[in-house]
Design a protein around this motif. Structure first.
Motif, short mmCIF file in Angstrom:
data_model
loop_
_atom_site.label_atom_id
_atom_site.label_comp_id
_atom_site.label_asym_id
_atom_site.label_seq_id
_atom_site.Cartn_x
_atom_site.Cartn_y
_atom_site.Cartn_z
N LEU A 1 0.82 -1.21 0.00
CA LEU A 1 0.00 0.00 0.00
C LEU A 1 0.86 1.26 0.00
N ALA A 2 1.98 1.21 0.72
CA ALA A 2 2.90 2.35 0.73
C ALA A 2 3.72 2.40 -0.55
N ALA A 3 4.25 1.25 -0.96
CA ALA A 3 5.14 1.21 -2.12
C ALA A 3 4.44 1.59 -3.42
N ASP A 4 3.15 1.28 -3.53
CA ASP A 4 2.40 1.60 -4.75
C ASP A 4 2.42 3.09 -5.07
N HIS A 5 2.58 3.91 -4.03
CA HIS A 5 2.59 5.37 -4.24
C HIS A 5 3.99 5.95 -4.13
N LEU A 6 5.00 5.06 -4.13
CA LEU A 6 6.40 5.49 -4.08
C LEU A 6 7.19 4.75 -5.16
N PRO A 7 6.92 5.04 -6.42
CA PRO A 7 7.58 4.30 -7.51
C PRO A 7 9.11 4.45 -7.51
N ASP A 8 9.62 5.52 -6.93
CA ASP A 8 11.07 5.73 -6.88
C ASP A 8 11.65 5.38 -5.52
N GLY A 9 10.83 4.72 -4.66
CA GLY A 9 11.28 4.38 -3.32
C GLY A 9 11.09 5.53 -2.35
N GLY A 10 11.47 5.30 -1.09
CA GLY A 10 11.32 6.35 -0.10
C GLY A 10 11.39 5.81 1.31
N GLU A 11 11.25 6.72 2.27
CA GLU A 11 11.31 6.35 3.68
C GLU A 11 9.90 6.12 4.23
N VAL A 12 9.74 4.99 4.93
CA VAL A 12 8.46 4.69 5.58
C VAL A 12 8.74 4.34 7.04
N ALA A 13 7.73 4.55 7.87
CA ALA A 13 7.82 4.21 9.29
C ALA A 13 6.56 3.44 9.69
N LEU A 14 6.71 2.63 10.72
CA LEU A 14 5.60 1.82 11.23
C LEU A 14 5.08 2.38 12.54
N LEU A 15 3.77 2.53 12.63
CA LEU A 15 3.11 2.91 13.87
C LEU A 15 2.18 1.77 14.26
N SER A 16 2.62 0.95 15.22
CA SER A 16 1.86 -0.24 15.58
C SER A 16 1.06 0.00 16.86
N ALA A 17 0.45 -1.07 17.37
CA ALA A 17 -0.34 -0.98 18.60
C ALA A 17 0.60 -1.10 19.79
N THR A 18 0.59 -2.25 20.48
CA THR A 18 1.50 -2.45 21.60
C THR A 18 2.66 -3.33 21.18
N THR A 19 3.70 -3.34 21.99
CA THR A 19 4.87 -4.17 21.67
C THR A 19 4.55 -5.65 21.76
N THR A 20 3.47 -6.00 22.48
CA THR A 20 3.12 -7.41 22.66
C THR A 20 1.92 -7.85 21.83
N SER A 21 1.38 -6.97 20.99
CA SER A 21 0.21 -7.33 20.18
C SER A 21 0.57 -8.43 19.19
N THR A 22 -0.04 -9.58 19.35
CA THR A 22 0.32 -10.75 18.57
C THR A 22 0.20 -10.51 17.07
N ASN A 23 -0.97 -10.03 16.67
CA ASN A 23 -1.21 -9.95 15.23
C ASN A 23 -0.33 -8.90 14.55
N GLN A 24 -0.22 -7.70 15.13
CA GLN A 24 0.61 -6.68 14.49
C GLN A 24 2.08 -7.13 14.38
N ASN A 25 2.58 -7.80 15.41
CA ASN A 25 3.96 -8.27 15.36
C ASN A 25 4.19 -9.28 14.25
N ILE A 26 3.23 -10.20 14.08
CA ILE A 26 3.34 -11.20 13.02
C ILE A 26 3.28 -10.54 11.65
N TRP A 27 2.35 -9.59 11.49
CA TRP A 27 2.22 -8.91 10.19
C TRP A 27 3.50 -8.16 9.83
#
Length: 331
Positions: free
Chosen positions: A144-170
């Protein structure tokens, strides 16, 4: 006593029995335990659970969870449900391992336990319902991010908690496919604890720390909304694209403002519906959760379990300006 009087007396007794509270106790009580109350995603899941309950006809849904996204809060909820002797617990976990002892106590008392959305370690549940394939979700959030960055770029992740099972796996799955997106660099991962104010501050901090940031990926419905608002308030619409996993009703404004080009999600109503159907099948119809088992999920078809007693409900769906109006009033 005449035959008519006997019949009348029998009918009156039957009516009285039907009216007694004891009959209501025959309802199957399924507890839908969420990460925290007051989150739109989980409220939509509760709608799906109620839909399944109405379809089944003899099910009472107990929608519950802590006030914040902690394992301790969920353990208190679980202990309360054990005391109430519910028939089944379907939980979206705040911690993979910390909930296991409490859920084991529930199973020892004959309560069916499944996890959904965010999983529990296998020893703490009978099966787990993934909203989609973890690999597909991991690929989707970076795509979803890369589709709008054809030349590449910097991305950052904003997740839930450090122990959230699903976000960590994703995020782990995302890292596995980063080679497919050359030029995309993940510069930071921060955590908003699924709290709107903290997520907003973390997103603001990312933009201040990384002035060349091109995208914020939030695999959480709370974080993505907060990040989009932070981008608007920072005057960086068109510079920083917010994407990830969110609800159409909550993200419509971000799509309209341009803070988000696109995002994805499965239907949480379907997820709550499916979790309820699975809990019912296991607790009432003698269905066993075992590798290879196919368990009915009503209108959602059936779920096939893998070697870890896990199964995927459906693929994520992408929302953008072309379709957001169609879905924003649904969930």
């Amino acid at each position: 006593m005449s035959v008519l009087k006997k019949l009348a007396a029998s009918a009156a007794m039957a009516a009285a029995m039907i009216a007694t509270p004891a009959f209501a106790q025959d309802d199957v009580r399924i507890a839908l335990v969420v990460k925290a109350l007051g989150i739109g995603f989980f409220e939509a899941a509760a709608e799906g659970a109620e839909e399944a309950a109405a379809e089944l006809g003899n099910v009472e849904i107990i929608y519950t969870g802590p006030t914040d996204t902690t394992a301790e809060g969920q353990i208190e909820v679980i202990n309360s449900l054990i005391a109430q002797q519910v028939d089944a617990i379907a939980i979206s976990a705040n911690d993979t391992d910390a909930l296991v002892p409490a859920l084991q106590r529930a199973m020892q008392r004959g309560i069916t336990v499944i996890s959904w959305d965010s999983g529990v370690a296998p020893e703490g549940r009978q099966m787990h319902l993934n909203p989609s394939s973890n690999a597909l979700i991991g690929n989707m959030i970076i795509k979803l991010a890369a589709d709008h960055l054809p030349d590449g770029g910097e991305v950052a992740l904003l997740s839930a908690t450090t122990t959230s099972t699903n976000q960590n796996i994703w995020m782990e799955e995302m890292n596995k496919v980063m080679g497919d997106y050359p030029g995309i660099e993940v510069v930071a991962t921060v955590y908003g604890d699924d709290l709107a104010d903290k997520s907003y501050r973390e997103a603001t901090g990312l933009m201040q720390t990384y002035p060349d940031l091109d995208a914020i990926i939030a695999p959480t419905s709370v974080g993505i909304v907060a990040a989009a608002q932070a981008v608007v308030d920072a005057g960086k619409v068109g510079q920083v694209n917010v994407t990830g996993l969110g609800l159409p009703s909550e993200m419509a404004g971000a799509i309209e403002s341009g803070a988000s080009q696109s995002f994805a999600i499965w239907n949480p109503i379907d997820l709550g519906y499916s979790a309820t159907m699975l809990a019912y099948e296991l607790s009432q119809n003698g269905v066993e959760a075992a590798p290879g088992a196919e368990i009915p999920m009503g209108r959602m078809g059936s779920l096939t379990l893998d070697d870890n007693n896990e199964g995927a409900m459906a693929d994520p769906f992408v929302y953008d300006a072309s379709n957001i109006d169609e879905f924003k009033s649904i969930f």
